[in-house]
Design a protein around this motif. Sequence first.
Motif, PDB file in Angstrom:
ATOM      1  N   LYS A 167       0.718  -1.198   0.067  1.00  0.00           N
ATOM      2  CA  LYS A 167      -0.037   0.136   0.075  1.00  0.00           C
ATOM      3  C   LYS A 167       0.812   1.211   0.053  1.00  0.00           C
ATOM      4  O   LYS A 167       1.545   1.315   1.059  1.00  0.00           O
ATOM      5  CB  LYS A 167      -0.956   0.014   1.306  1.00  0.00           C
ATOM      6  CG  LYS A 167      -2.174  -0.631   0.987  1.00  0.00           C
ATOM      7  CD  LYS A 167      -3.135   0.181   0.898  1.00  0.00           C
ATOM      8  CE  LYS A 167      -4.634  -0.431   0.451  1.00  0.00           C
ATOM      9  NZ  LYS A 167      -5.381  -1.030   1.563  1.00  0.00           N
ATOM     10  N   GLU A 171      -2.641   3.060  -2.193  1.00  0.00           N
ATOM     11  CA  GLU A 171      -3.345   2.195  -3.251  1.00  0.00           C
ATOM     12  C   GLU A 171      -2.184   1.059  -3.391  1.00  0.00           C
ATOM     13  O   GLU A 171      -1.131   1.363  -3.017  1.00  0.00           O
ATOM     14  CB  GLU A 171      -2.836   3.202  -4.473  1.00  0.00           C
ATOM     15  CG  GLU A 171      -4.333   3.799  -4.861  1.00  0.00           C
ATOM     16  CD  GLU A 171      -4.077   4.559  -6.363  1.00  0.00           C
ATOM     17  OE1 GLU A 171      -3.985   3.655  -7.327  1.00  0.00           O
ATOM     18  OE2 GLU A 171      -4.009   5.735  -6.415  1.00  0.00           O
ATOM     19  N   TRP A 172      -2.768   0.121  -3.630  1.00  0.00           N
ATOM     20  CA  TRP A 172      -1.978  -1.255  -3.819  1.00  0.00           C
ATOM     21  C   TRP A 172      -0.923  -1.031  -5.046  1.00  0.00           C
ATOM     22  O   TRP A 172      -1.428  -0.709  -6.246  1.00  0.00           O
ATOM     23  CB  TRP A 172      -2.644  -2.357  -3.985  1.00  0.00           C
ATOM     24  CG  TRP A 172      -3.274  -3.067  -2.849  1.00  0.00           C
ATOM     25  CD1 TRP A 172      -4.636  -3.134  -2.641  1.00  0.00           C
ATOM     26  CD2 TRP A 172      -2.665  -3.819  -1.602  1.00  0.00           C
ATOM     27  NE1 TRP A 172      -4.978  -3.719  -1.217  1.00  0.00           N
ATOM     28  CE2 TRP A 172      -3.653  -4.087  -0.690  1.00  0.00           C
ATOM     29  CE3 TRP A 172      -1.166  -3.964  -1.359  1.00  0.00           C
ATOM     30  CZ2 TRP A 172      -3.115  -4.728   0.375  1.00  0.00           C
ATOM     31  CZ3 TRP A 172      -0.983  -4.472  -0.108  1.00  0.00           C
ATOM     32  CH2 TRP A 172      -1.895  -4.902   0.658  1.00  0.00           C
ATOM     33  N   LEU A 282       2.005  -2.732   5.630  1.00  0.00           N
ATOM     34  CA  LEU A 282       1.524  -2.203   4.413  1.00  0.00           C
ATOM     35  C   LEU A 282       1.830  -3.253   3.265  1.00  0.00           C
ATOM     36  O   LEU A 282       1.502  -2.931   2.165  1.00  0.00           O
ATOM     37  CB  LEU A 282       2.388  -0.896   4.140  1.00  0.00           C
ATOM     38  CG  LEU A 282       2.295   0.171   5.061  1.00  0.00           C
ATOM     39  CD1 LEU A 282       3.276   1.570   4.704  1.00  0.00           C
ATOM     40  CD2 LEU A 282       0.712   0.897   4.614  1.00  0.00           C
TER      41      LEU A 282
END
Length: 371
Positions: A167, A171-172, A282
Amino acid sequence: MNVPLLDLVAQYRGIKDDVLRAMMTVIERQGFIMGPEVAQLETAVAELSHTKHAIGCASGTDALLLPLRALDLRPGDEVITTPFTFFATAGTIHNTGGTPVFVDIDEATFNISPRAIEAAIGPRTRAIVVVHLFGQMAAMEEILPIARRHGLPVIEDAAQSIGARRKVDGEWRLSGELGMVGTLSFFPSKNLGGYGDGGMIVTQDDVLAERLRRLRLHGGAKQYFHDEVGYNSRLDTLQAAVLLAKLPHLAEWSRTRAGHARRYSEAFVGHPVICPPKVDPLNEHIFHQYTIRVPRRNELQAALKAKGIGNAVYYPLALHLQPCFAHLGYQPGALPVSEAATDSVISLPIYPELTREQQDAVIHAVLEFYA
Ligand SMILES: Cc1ncc(COP(=O)(O)O)c(C=O)c1O
């Protein structure tokens, strides 16, 4: 019970028909160089990596070598990287005319420390090579702004992290998606491994992609005409065929690895001396390796070996202390977090086909050693 570190025969049993059919198609056609399977694999890997381009090449090492070569380094130009990685990360910097500048890692993830990168940037710095080690991505949301501020390209060594995500700013982002290039290895033991050497470079940059395509074919866009001196670094069509047959299984294999990792960590968590790997919240980790930190590591390694339990030390000597880099002048103690890691890490079997009984045998052997 014997538990190998990796069991490629078990994997082969499950996919044999598909792989043999794919290879036989190439063999019947007798077209081994730059056949259609290479372009098909490039398209599929670009899609997987969320990049515009993917360029097959001969190995994960060449996947680093070609973009480093495209930087046109001059003597004295520096490239910042981690010393806690496979040799190719730094060997290719040297072989393309650059000087590797090693900086320390983050203790929790084994990945390069963004703060250490920033501290090492100087007037001769030309690029940063980040490694997403063991299957989890480095802190790209911190590294990219540093690189941008100093106008430096970032090469993502994604040899161990195909399909891993992080992330970034909510956003991935896929491994290899955000740098100047991402570099992949299809070495047989990788999460997506061929039946020999192979590699791929992913990039969003149209101009660079064209140059990399030339560099892998002796530097010429047109056969027998050479714009610059390049390399013979194609991905074999047979390898591309094998990899295309395996690719549909990759996501499931990586999920299964992550499941094994959870099970190991549940067994080790809270133990007074065994330190299971830390997954940055993350990250979506693909567990190319499951690497614990322990005291008396060499003794544990010998005990596991005596019981037939496969294991490996990735990596026993940090790159800044390798004899071939003695001329760079690093002394023991220069990069203490990396050096401590080389003394304490050990990787356990994590391949997807590992059975519950096999994993129990590994867990039992490790816990017994420290009982
Ligand atoms: C981090 C890293 N970089 C580069 C490479 C080089 O890849 P290859 O062995 O395909 O040349 C490897 C794997 O072997 C690796 O693990």
